[in-house]
Design an enzyme around this catalytic site. Structure first.
Site, PDB file in Angstrom:
ATOM      1  N   GLU A  13      -7.889  15.239  31.405  1.00  0.00           N
ATOM      2  CA  GLU A  13      -6.304  15.831  31.673  1.00  0.00           C
ATOM      3  C   GLU A  13      -5.349  14.595  31.195  1.00  0.00           C
ATOM      4  O   GLU A  13      -4.824  15.213  30.941  1.00  0.00           O
ATOM      5  CB  GLU A  13      -6.471  16.752  32.421  1.00  0.00           C
ATOM      6  CG  GLU A  13      -6.723  18.420  32.469  1.00  0.00           C
ATOM      7  CD  GLU A  13      -7.426  18.886  34.012  1.00  0.00           C
ATOM      8  OE1 GLU A  13      -6.003  19.772  33.662  1.00  0.00           O
ATOM      9  OE2 GLU A  13      -7.281  18.268  35.162  1.00  0.00           O
ATOM     10  N   TYR A  45      23.577  19.526  28.359  1.00  0.00           N
ATOM     11  CA  TYR A  45      21.695  20.554  27.811  1.00  0.00           C
ATOM     12  C   TYR A  45      20.768  19.766  27.320  1.00  0.00           C
ATOM     13  O   TYR A  45      19.882  19.179  28.085  1.00  0.00           O
ATOM     14  CB  TYR A  45      21.693  21.523  27.428  1.00  0.00           C
ATOM     15  CG  TYR A  45      22.977  22.534  28.159  1.00  0.00           C
ATOM     16  CD1 TYR A  45      22.659  22.470  29.374  1.00  0.00           C
ATOM     17  CD2 TYR A  45      24.071  23.849  26.968  1.00  0.00           C
ATOM     18  CE1 TYR A  45      23.867  24.171  30.153  1.00  0.00           C
ATOM     19  CE2 TYR A  45      24.350  24.594  27.534  1.00  0.00           C
ATOM     20  CZ  TYR A  45      24.511  25.291  29.163  1.00  0.00           C
ATOM     21  OH  TYR A  45      24.942  26.184  29.911  1.00  0.00           O
ATOM     22  N   GLU A  65       3.096  19.328  41.266  1.00  0.00           N
ATOM     23  CA  GLU A  65       3.938  19.017  42.249  1.00  0.00           C
ATOM     24  C   GLU A  65       4.746  18.049  41.806  1.00  0.00           C
ATOM     25  O   GLU A  65       5.681  17.849  41.830  1.00  0.00           O
ATOM     26  CB  GLU A  65       3.051  19.560  43.335  1.00  0.00           C
ATOM     27  CG  GLU A  65       2.358  21.073  43.613  1.00  0.00           C
ATOM     28  CD  GLU A  65       1.305  21.367  43.281  1.00  0.00           C
ATOM     29  OE1 GLU A  65       0.733  22.418  43.785  1.00  0.00           O
ATOM     30  OE2 GLU A  65       0.441  20.472  42.144  1.00  0.00           O
ATOM     31  N   LYS A  90       0.746  25.744  32.997  1.00  0.00           N
ATOM     32  CA  LYS A  90       0.802  24.798  31.737  1.00  0.00           C
ATOM     33  C   LYS A  90      -0.482  25.912  31.311  1.00  0.00           C
ATOM     34  O   LYS A  90      -1.445  26.307  31.734  1.00  0.00           O
ATOM     35  CB  LYS A  90      -0.042  23.750  33.224  1.00  0.00           C
ATOM     36  CG  LYS A  90      -1.476  22.924  32.228  1.00  0.00           C
ATOM     37  CD  LYS A  90      -2.172  21.995  33.638  1.00  0.00           C
ATOM     38  CE  LYS A  90      -3.502  20.720  32.895  1.00  0.00           C
ATOM     39  NZ  LYS A  90      -3.808  20.222  33.844  1.00  0.00           N
TER      40      LYS A  90
END
Length: 113
Positions: A13, A45, A65, A90
């Site tokens: 990953e 933004y 996290e 995800k």
């Protein structure tokens, strides 16, 4: 926001980019910008998008996290906001069964003082 990143617990990953979806909520007083119709009195933004993109695409974390913490820390440091919420999803995660996504949500405040 949608980005390609290299985040996850497993080594593969960290080498193969995957899709990540990031929602950011900023808490600040919008009245001055709303009354004056002036971008300089609020948060741009496009700058928030760029800062978030930089973190997601240029770093790697094992945990969602940790990615959320990095984004919240950067936004609190760079913008005149009192609080930030960061949601990360995800969608391509494989957990052994059908699901839409894995995700986390955190809220952080600017330290008092």
């Amino acid at each position: 926001m949608q980005f390609q990143g290299r985040h996850g617990y497993y080594d593969h990953e960290l080498t193969t980019p995957q899709a990540f979806e990031v929602d950011v909520e900023l808490l600040l007083n919008l009245q001055p910008a709303g009354l004056d119709d002036d971008l300089s009195r609020t948060v741009d933004y496009a700058e928030v998008y760029a800062a978030t993109r930089q973190i997601v695409e240029s770093t790697s974390f094992r945990l969602l996290e940790a990615l959320a913490e990095a984004i919240s820390h950067e936004l609190l440091a760079d913008f005149a906001i009192g609080e930030v919420g960061v949601r990360i999803r995800k969608p391509g995660v494989q957990l052994g069964g059908p699901l839409d996504h894995a995700g986390v949500e955190i809220w952080r405040r600017r330290p008092a003082g």
